[in-house]
Structure formats: structure tokens, C-alpha cells
Scaffold this active site. Structure first.
Site, PDB file in Angstrom:
ATOM      1  CG  ASP A   1      37.683  38.910  45.712  1.00  0.00           C
ATOM      2  OD1 ASP A   1      36.806  39.795  45.257  1.00  0.00           O
ATOM      3  OD2 ASP A   1      38.033  38.883  46.591  1.00  0.00           O
TER       4      ASP A   1
ATOM      5  CG  ASP B   1      42.788  44.689  31.828  1.00  0.00           C
ATOM      6  OD1 ASP B   1      42.489  43.227  33.046  1.00  0.00           O
ATOM      7  OD2 ASP B   1      41.309  44.449  31.022  1.00  0.00           O
TER       8      ASP B   1
END
Ligand code: ITT
Length: 202
Positions: free
Chosen positions: A78, A161
């Protein structure tokens, strides 16, 4: 060294994720150390609940689900993006930051909007891996610090990202590409700890 059955048989581990990008990264990181099985490989199509309030508890929820229903050794990751100026949000809610559609682009746009007036743009990705072997549970953490830039850059990677520049670099994870990301990322740090643990304990 005497070779035993254990040395020849690779350890089988299910990676409990529905995120194909994560699966690819972890596959590259673990190399040939283990035989990695995906949820597809075990015919698990259920939507595993992620209802906990910490990364640790969510990772455990996912791993325990597969252990309980499939009785297989497994691990789950996670991950959250923790932004200092936003009191560590989106954190454990990173996937659903802008709503249940879990749309990464809309999540990124919301984050950039919320940070518009902030000077302190420092943030970190934090990954927690929960591993279950037999009846035992283990946690491994990986963190990469960096900052959130003002607009998206780069086409590689996934999730946040394209707006995250790791410390010591001047490009986003999306620009740096998987090979570099996999040497410095939150996930790489956590997977390396997992790998070391498996090497020492198998
Ligand atoms: P699983 O729970 O099926 O593994 P997920 O995509 O829901 O997949 P998480 O809950 O761990 O994964 O991640 C929350 C979100 O954080 C995810 O949807 C991405 O948008 C983002 N995220 C996770 N890892 C990331 C990474 O390495 N780079 C950029 N964003 C990432």
C-alpha cells in the site's frame, strides 16, 4: 554446499495487487529470487477492500484477504503520497483523492490545484509491504523524499509520477523512467527489505 529440495524450488508468493504497473516494477525488483504469482494467476477477481486508515493496515487487509480465502503465502503493497503542506494528504487516500473514479489524472490535477499557493512543496512517497508466510505477518517500509512540481512532466510511470521529482534529481519519476525509479523509489526500498528478509529466512 549440499543442494536440497528447498534450494531447487523457488518460493512461491502471490503479489496482491490489481495495479499492473506495480506488478511490473516488483517483478523487475525481485528478479529470480521468488516465483511471483499475480491475482490473475490464482483466479482472484474480487475487489479486495482497502478500508483501513493507515498504509500499514491497508496492506495487511489486502494480504490477509488472500491468505484467508486462498491459503497462499503472499504480500501486498500500500502506497501513499504524503505532502507536507497538506498535512500528509493524500496519504492513504492517494488512489481516491479526487473521488471514487480513482482517475490518476484528476487526482494529479486536484493536488496541483491544492498546492497552487504553497511555497513548501516537499513530499514523500511511502510504501508499506505486508508479507504473510504461514501464520506470520511482517511489515517493510520504503520512503523516497522529493517535491511536487507545478505542472506535469514526462510520460513514463503511473499515478503521481509525472509531478514528483525525487531528491537529488531534476526530473520527475515519469521522465527518469523505470530503470532509475527502480533504484531509488519507495517501492524499491521496501522490496529490497523484503528480498533481504526472504534470503535470510528461507
Ligand atoms: P492495489 O491496491 O491493487 O495494489 P492501487 O493502485 O490501489 O493498487 P495503492 O492503493 O497502493 O495502489 O496506491 C494508491 C495510489 O497511489 C495509486 O492509485 C497511484 O495513483 C499512487 N501510487 C502508488 N504507487 C505509486 C508510484 O510508485 N508512483 C506514483 N504513484 C503511485
Amino acid at each position: 554446499m549440499r543442494f536440497t529440495f528447498k534450494h531447487i524450488m523457488k518460493k512461491k508468493l502471490v503479489f496482491v495487487t490489481n495495479n499492473s504497473n506495480k506488478l511490473e516494477e516488483v517483478h523487475a525488483l525481485l528478479g529470480n529470487n521468488v516465483q511471483l504469482l499475480s491475482l490473475k494467476d490464482i483466479y482472484c477477481q474480487e475487489d479486495i477492500p482497502e478500508t483501513a486508515e493507515t498504509l500499514e493496515d491497508n496492506a495487511l487487509l489486502k494480504a490477509r484477504y488472500v491468505k484467508k480465502n486462498y491459503n497462499l503465502d503472499c504480500f501486498a503493497d500500500d502506497t501513499g503520497l504524503e505532502v507536507k503542506a497538506l498535512d500528509n494528504a493524500p496519504g492513504v487516500y492517494s488512489a481516491r483523492y479526487a473521488g471514487e473514479s480513482k482517475d490518476p489524472k484528476i487526482n494529479r490535477q486536484k493536488l496541483l490545484r491544492n498546492l497552487e499557493k504553497e511555497k513548501d512543496r516537499s513530499a514523500q512517497f511511502r510504501t508499506v509491504i505486508a508479507l504473510i508466510i504461514g501464520e506470520k505477518e511482517y511489515l517493510f517500509e520504503g520512503i523516497v523524499k522529493g517535491e511536487i512540481i507545478r505542472e506535469e512532466k514526462g510520460t513514463g510511470g503511473f499515478g503521481y509520477d509525472s509531478i514528483f521529482v525525487p531528491e537529488g534529481y531534476d526530473q520527475t519519476f515519469a521522465e527518469l523512467g523505470t530503470e532509475i525509479k527502480n533504484t531509488i523509489s519507495h517501492r524499491a526500498m521496501a522490496v529490497n527489505k523484503l528480498k533481504q528478509f526472504l534470503n535470510e529466512n528461507e
